[in-house]
Design a protein around this motif. Structure first.
Motif, PDB file in Angstrom:
ATOM      1  N   GLU A  54      53.125  38.202  43.226  1.00  0.00           N
ATOM      2  CA  GLU A  54      53.149  38.187  44.691  1.00  0.00           C
ATOM      3  C   GLU A  54      53.905  36.971  45.165  1.00  0.00           C
ATOM      4  OE1 GLU A  54      48.814  39.993  45.874  1.00  0.00           O
ATOM      5  OE2 GLU A  54      49.205  37.886  46.162  1.00  0.00           O
ATOM      6  N   SER A  58      53.497  42.379  48.740  1.00  0.00           N
ATOM      7  CA  SER A  58      52.737  42.790  47.570  1.00  0.00           C
ATOM      8  C   SER A  58      53.567  43.768  46.750  1.00  0.00           C
ATOM      9  CB  SER A  58      51.442  43.467  48.000  1.00  0.00           C
ATOM     10  OG  SER A  58      50.895  44.149  46.894  1.00  0.00           O
ATOM     11  N   ILE A  76      51.622  47.061  46.277  1.00  0.00           N
ATOM     12  CA  ILE A  76      51.544  47.943  47.450  1.00  0.00           C
ATOM     13  C   ILE A  76      52.907  48.585  47.710  1.00  0.00           C
ATOM     14  CG2 ILE A  76      51.240  47.966  49.964  1.00  0.00           C
ATOM     15  CD1 ILE A  76      48.975  45.939  49.596  1.00  0.00           C
ATOM     16  N   ARG A  85      53.606  51.256  45.120  1.00  0.00           N
ATOM     17  CA  ARG A  85      52.793  52.449  45.399  1.00  0.00           C
ATOM     18  C   ARG A  85      53.401  53.267  46.534  1.00  0.00           C
ATOM     19  NH1 ARG A  85      47.847  49.848  43.891  1.00  0.00           N
ATOM     20  NH2 ARG A  85      47.066  50.971  42.087  1.00  0.00           N
ATOM     21  N   PHE A 135      40.086  46.983  32.068  1.00  0.00           N
ATOM     22  CA  PHE A 135      38.681  47.149  32.426  1.00  0.00           C
ATOM     23  C   PHE A 135      37.797  46.294  31.539  1.00  0.00           C
ATOM     24  CE2 PHE A 135      39.985  50.648  34.967  1.00  0.00           C
ATOM     25  CZ  PHE A 135      39.035  50.672  35.970  1.00  0.00           C
ATOM     26  N   PHE A 136      36.753  45.789  32.141  1.00  0.00           N
ATOM     27  CA  PHE A 136      35.803  44.927  31.445  1.00  0.00           C
ATOM     28  C   PHE A 136      34.575  45.766  31.148  1.00  0.00           C
ATOM     29  CE2 PHE A 136      32.192  41.911  32.432  1.00  0.00           C
ATOM     30  CZ  PHE A 136      32.235  41.247  31.220  1.00  0.00           C
ATOM     31  N   TYR A 139      35.699  38.796  29.160  1.00  0.00           N
ATOM     32  CA  TYR A 139      36.310  39.221  30.419  1.00  0.00           C
ATOM     33  C   TYR A 139      37.752  38.744  30.426  1.00  0.00           C
ATOM     34  CZ  TYR A 139      37.025  39.743  35.471  1.00  0.00           C
ATOM     35  OH  TYR A 139      37.485  40.106  36.713  1.00  0.00           O
ATOM     36  N   GLN A 177      41.850  39.338  32.108  1.00  0.00           N
ATOM     37  CA  GLN A 177      42.687  39.958  33.139  1.00  0.00           C
ATOM     38  C   GLN A 177      44.120  40.025  32.650  1.00  0.00           C
ATOM     39  OE1 GLN A 177      41.905  37.630  36.884  1.00  0.00           O
ATOM     40  NE2 GLN A 177      41.977  39.696  37.690  1.00  0.00           N
ATOM     41  N   ASN A 198      44.942  39.369  43.827  1.00  0.00           N
ATOM     42  CA  ASN A 198      46.088  39.854  44.614  1.00  0.00           C
ATOM     43  C   ASN A 198      45.797  39.557  46.089  1.00  0.00           C
ATOM     44  OD1 ASN A 198      46.080  42.279  42.235  1.00  0.00           O
ATOM     45  ND2 ASN A 198      47.981  41.237  42.724  1.00  0.00           N
ATOM     46  N   ASP A 234      46.509  41.980  48.819  1.00  0.00           N
ATOM     47  CA  ASP A 234      45.741  43.224  48.862  1.00  0.00           C
ATOM     48  C   ASP A 234      44.344  43.021  49.466  1.00  0.00           C
ATOM     49  OD1 ASP A 234      45.736  45.977  48.334  1.00  0.00           O
ATOM     50  OD2 ASP A 234      44.506  45.697  46.550  1.00  0.00           O
ATOM     51  N   GLY A 250      35.300  44.675  42.076  1.00  0.00           N
ATOM     52  CA  GLY A 250      36.320  44.886  41.052  1.00  0.00           C
ATOM     53  C   GLY A 250      36.523  43.704  40.128  1.00  0.00           C
ATOM     54  N   TYR A 251      35.687  42.684  40.266  1.00  0.00           N
ATOM     55  CA  TYR A 251      35.774  41.507  39.392  1.00  0.00           C
ATOM     56  C   TYR A 251      34.388  41.213  38.827  1.00  0.00           C
ATOM     57  CZ  TYR A 251      40.208  40.948  41.790  1.00  0.00           C
ATOM     58  OH  TYR A 251      41.451  41.179  42.308  1.00  0.00           O
ATOM     59  N   TYR A 266      30.679  44.252  36.433  1.00  0.00           N
ATOM     60  CA  TYR A 266      31.334  44.588  37.692  1.00  0.00           C
ATOM     61  C   TYR A 266      30.243  44.849  38.727  1.00  0.00           C
ATOM     62  CZ  TYR A 266      35.947  45.408  35.589  1.00  0.00           C
ATOM     63  OH  TYR A 266      37.151  45.251  34.978  1.00  0.00           O
ATOM     64  N   PRO A 302      37.689  53.346  41.314  1.00  0.00           N
ATOM     65  CA  PRO A 302      37.836  51.886  41.320  1.00  0.00           C
ATOM     66  C   PRO A 302      38.886  51.384  42.309  1.00  0.00           C
ATOM     67  CG  PRO A 302      37.694  52.683  39.065  1.00  0.00           C
ATOM     68  CD  PRO A 302      37.743  53.911  39.945  1.00  0.00           C
ATOM     69  N   LEU A 303      39.919  52.183  42.526  1.00  0.00           N
ATOM     70  CA  LEU A 303      40.980  51.763  43.447  1.00  0.00           C
ATOM     71  C   LEU A 303      40.479  51.689  44.892  1.00  0.00           C
ATOM     72  CD1 LEU A 303      43.892  50.996  42.889  1.00  0.00           C
ATOM     73  CD2 LEU A 303      44.588  53.298  43.533  1.00  0.00           C
ATOM     74  N   LYS A 314      38.226  48.111  44.533  1.00  0.00           N
ATOM     75  CA  LYS A 314      38.801  46.831  44.118  1.00  0.00           C
ATOM     76  C   LYS A 314      39.423  46.075  45.295  1.00  0.00           C
ATOM     77  CE  LYS A 314      41.373  44.375  40.792  1.00  0.00           C
ATOM     78  NZ  LYS A 314      42.048  44.270  39.534  1.00  0.00           N
ATOM     79  N   LEU A 330      43.867  46.525  51.144  1.00  0.00           N
ATOM     80  CA  LEU A 330      44.984  47.179  51.836  1.00  0.00           C
ATOM     81  C   LEU A 330      45.413  48.455  51.107  1.00  0.00           C
ATOM     82  CD1 LEU A 330      45.066  44.168  53.047  1.00  0.00           C
ATOM     83  CD2 LEU A 330      47.290  44.923  53.857  1.00  0.00           C
ATOM     84  N   THR A 331      45.309  48.422  49.775  1.00  0.00           N
ATOM     85  CA  THR A 331      45.615  49.632  49.008  1.00  0.00           C
ATOM     86  C   THR A 331      44.633  50.746  49.357  1.00  0.00           C
ATOM     87  OG1 THR A 331      46.544  48.360  47.181  1.00  0.00           O
ATOM     88  CG2 THR A 331      45.760  50.568  46.664  1.00  0.00           C
TER      89      THR A 331
END
Lengths: 219, 524
Positions: free
Chosen positions: A20, A25, A28, A31, A70-71, A78, A80, B6, B9, B241-242, B249, B256-257, B260, B510-511
């Motif tokens: 970012e 974004s 975004i 998408r 995914f966790f 954990y 990312q 993000n 987002d 989502g974290y 979670y 999930p979208l 998150k 925002l997504t």
């Protein structure tokens, strides 16, 4: 042997998006581009349905964004991902790595504008200015997998489309010619075969990317 | 581990309190949607106006922003926007039920009963839109823009019914603003306390937007002004989502979208009975050791100027540090060059540490800050071990899962300090991953009950829903003493606060907003 199953190539590509910056974004925006791709027969606009339909020998293709791993919950680690990824998965007719190279170059030649629109937020993609560079870029981002789509053989796409067309037409023929005397049936069948041309993969057949009768390629 | 967020987002009101950037005015709007398609069109058109958290990350972007806009939905709102049943069913129960249905847990009885709430809360509220601005003009413009948008789409109704100071007169929005003293904006609420000083600090939050000392969780004893005694809270306590403090979670809607980078918010309109409060202070303060201001400080755990009682038990010291803080804040507002601004911010941060980087480890018995004081109840800062080191994994293990992001502003003005009439108070927006575990628990167990603090059924002196028996208020508070001073017992505390409305909202990313607007949420 990853990636290859006969002449079917399962391509999996993860292209990292730029980080970012400011208010933009990359996720975004990417998408938005994917969302705007035509995805129904109604959006048929003269060109093929999905841009990927214009790429020869594409059995199936899919784009999506991978934001994170995914966790699974404690006591797992954990973790990312360092960036979001544009994931491009495709099953194509390419029986070797060399054939995939050709496929990718052909893909760039067929839909350069779409490619640049879809990949515009990927790291360093602005340096991709040729089919060769695109092929190298994709290769750098490729992950070896054995992910194949069910529902297609490993024959060239044109043959598969022709087969599907024939299957559809033949079932119609069966339904509409039940109970005919053998002579009449034979005559009708000859006319049918003359019309559908089973040995001509070019026409009549389905267009790539769509399955509606409206868009059948006629001779 | 460092968490990557993000920011573009995440809605801006989650990550930062705009008032700290000079957005002193706000307007909160509530809409109802008649038709799915119109509702979705409304969401799509709002989307480009939505302020993301990225705005608060750079001086340039913050400066370029004249007005913010954020949006959230009730459960009925999401239903009205045509979210698939599978997604709707995946939301937490308390969110589905809403604030009105959870009134018993929250203690909203008597005059705080939803039946007495502002008229707007009797409507079917679907969409919440907040507008915040530095100037009235920008606020009005954005308001007009959104109304025009809704009118053009049609079937989107701005709901009227927010009570005002004039009996029988309502407004179609909730106006809110910082309070001014002689034209100068203050951080005070109507009882005169500096408010909103402390907010949680979590993984992924930029250092500029908070402070781990005081904002984070207490991981070991030691000097609270040493960063090593604190750690950032897990992101999942505030953003879906974290990973959260349970190393899982948070419970969140599917897919999930949709969840998150989103969160939940409890919106509360708290009327403040200024007359009652001042009368109690005057009456009890006249005989309270240390006087009226000391009593006001004991109520809250901070002097009215914001200095924490546990670090500054002496009023003169508290006034001195508060003045320093005020001057440091003024230096930020008057900085002319970027260098000046950077220096002024650094100087303020250093002084502000005295207001946030503290705990109660040297004040376990409450002789400085009473155990039942408002800020100590709402955020015990590791004091629930009651001095028994290693009773839990970390000193703050019992409060790490009860933290909330606090947003909102005061509303109305209280021109007559002796009057209980009118409509003025504080809009409190509590943002957290679980309304049940965080917001509701804190109200039920910590503000309206005292067992966790070994205070039997004493309630929070300020926010507690104190009962009345035969016209006599029943609120009580123990102000602990020390070796030389006997404890002081306050009684007959009336309700100073009355709930006049509120509900539970989902703040999508925002997504997710885009998915909702396009009608492409797919839980399968």
């Amino acid at each position: 042997m990853p990636n290859l199953s006969g002449n079917a190539y399962g391509l999996t590509v993860l292209c990292p998006l730029v980080a970012e910056s400011g208010l933009v974004s990359p996720s975004i925006e990417t998408r938005k581009v994917l969302q705007a791709l035509p995805d129904t027969q109604d959006s048929f606009d003269g060109r093929c349905n999905s841009p990927m339909a214009a790429v020869p020998n594409t059995y199936l293709a899919r784009f999506f964004l991978l934001e994170d791993a995914f966790f699974q919950g404690y006591p797992n680690q954990y973790d990312q991902l360092r960036s979001s990824y544009l994931v491009f998965v495709a099953e194509v007719h390419a029986g070797s790595e060399a054939a995939l190279t050709d496929y990718l170059k052909t893909m760039y030649a067929a839909i350069p504008d779409d490619i640049h629109r879809i990949w515009q937020y990927c790291i360093d993609f602005d340096q991709v200015t040729s089919a060769d560079a695109f092929e190298k870029y994709i290769r750098r981002c490729q992950v070896n997998t054995t992910f194949y789509f069910n529902g297609s053989t490993d024959a060239p796409l044109a043959e598969q489309l022709k087969s599907l067309y024939l299957k559809q037409e033949f079932s119609r023929f069966v339904y509409s010619h039940q109970g005919l005397k053998p002579e009449a049936l034979l005559t009708a069948y000859r006319a049918f075969a003359e019309r559908v041309k089973p040995f001509d993969v070019q026409a009549p057949t389905w267009k790539p990317g769509i399955s509606s009768e409206k868009h059948i390629v006629t001779a | 581990m460092e968490v990557r967020l993000n920011y573009t987002d995440i809605q801006g009101n989650i990550l930062a309190h705009s008032v700290e950037f000079g957005f002193f005015k706000a307007r909160y709007l509530f809409f109802s949607i008649n038709k799915v398609d119109n509702g979705r069109a409304f969401v799509r058109q709002l989307l480009p106006l939505i302020t993301s958290a990225a705005v608060w990350l750079s001086e340039e972007n913050t400066r370029a922003t004249a007005v913010t806009t954020n949006v959230a939905f009730t459960y009925n709102g999401l239903k009205q926007l045509g979210l698939p049943v599978l997604s709707l069913q995946s939301f937490p129960d308390e969110f589905i039920v809403g604030m009105r249905g959870r009134r018993t847990i929250l203690g909203d009885d008597g005059r705080s009963d939803p039946e007495c709430w502002d008229k707007v809360w009797h409507e079917d509220i679907h969409v919440f839109v907040s507008i915040e601005a530095r100037e009235d003009q920008a606020l009005e413009q954005r308001y007009a823009q959104i109304l025009a948008m809704a009118a053009e789409i049609g079937e989107i109704h701005l709901l009227d019914g927010h009570r005002t100071a004039v009996d029988g007169v309502t407004l179609p929005y909730q106006q809110a603003s910082v309070l001014y003293e002689k034209g100068i904006p203050t951080a005070k609420e109507h009882f005169g306390y500096s408010d909103g000083i402390s907010n949680p600090f979590f993984e992924g939050m930029p250092d500029d937007l908070g402070n781990v000392m005081g904002g984070g969780k207490k991981v070991r004893y030691g000097d609270p002004e040493q960063p090593s005694t604190w750690a950032p809270l897990q992101t999942g306590e505030f953003i879906l989502g974290y990973q959260d403090e349970a190393q899982e979670y948070p419970v969140a809607p599917t897919p999930p979208l949709l969840a998150k980078n989103g969160s939940f918010m409890a919106y509360s309109k708290f009327h403040e009975y200024v007359g009652r409060f001042n009368a109690y202070l005057d009456t009890c303060g006249a005989v309270f050791p240390g006087g009226k201001e000391a009593l006001a400080a004991k109520f809250v755990g901070r002097w009215r100027n914001g200095a924490p009682l546990t670090s500054f038990p002496n009023e003169a010291d508290a006034n001195a540090i508060a003045l320093k803080r005020q001057l440091a804040l003024a230096a930020i507002n008057t900085a002319k060059t970027t260098d000046e601004l950077v220096n002024a911010r650094a100087a303020f941060k250093e002084i502000n540490k005295k207001f946030t980087a503290f705990d109660y480890s040297k004040d376990i018995e409450g002789s400085r800050c009473p155990v039942g004081a408002h800020t100590r109840r709402a955020n015990p800062r590791g004091s629930l071990e009651f001095g028994q080191d290693k009773a839990f994994n970390t000193p703050s293990a019992l409060d790490d899962r009860r933290r909330m992001i606090r947003r909102g502003l005061p509303y109305g003005i209280a021109p007559d300090p002796a009057s209980n009439n009118g409509d003025h108070g504080t809009i409190v927006m509590s943002i957290c991953a679980s309304i049940k575990r965080q917001f509701e628990f804190v109200f039920q167990q910590w503000l309206n009950y005292g067992n966790d603090f070994k205070l039997a059924n004493d309630k929070d002196p300020i926010l507690g829903n104190h009962d009345e028996l035969n016209g006599v208020p029943q609120g009580r508070m123990v102000v602990q003493g020390d070796q030389d001073t006997a404890p002081y017992f306050l009684s007959q505390i009336p309700r100073f606060i009355e709930t006049r409305g509120g509900d539970y909202f989902f703040i999508p990313s925002l997504t997710a907003l885009n998915s909702i607007g396009e009608g492409i949420v797919d839980p399968t």
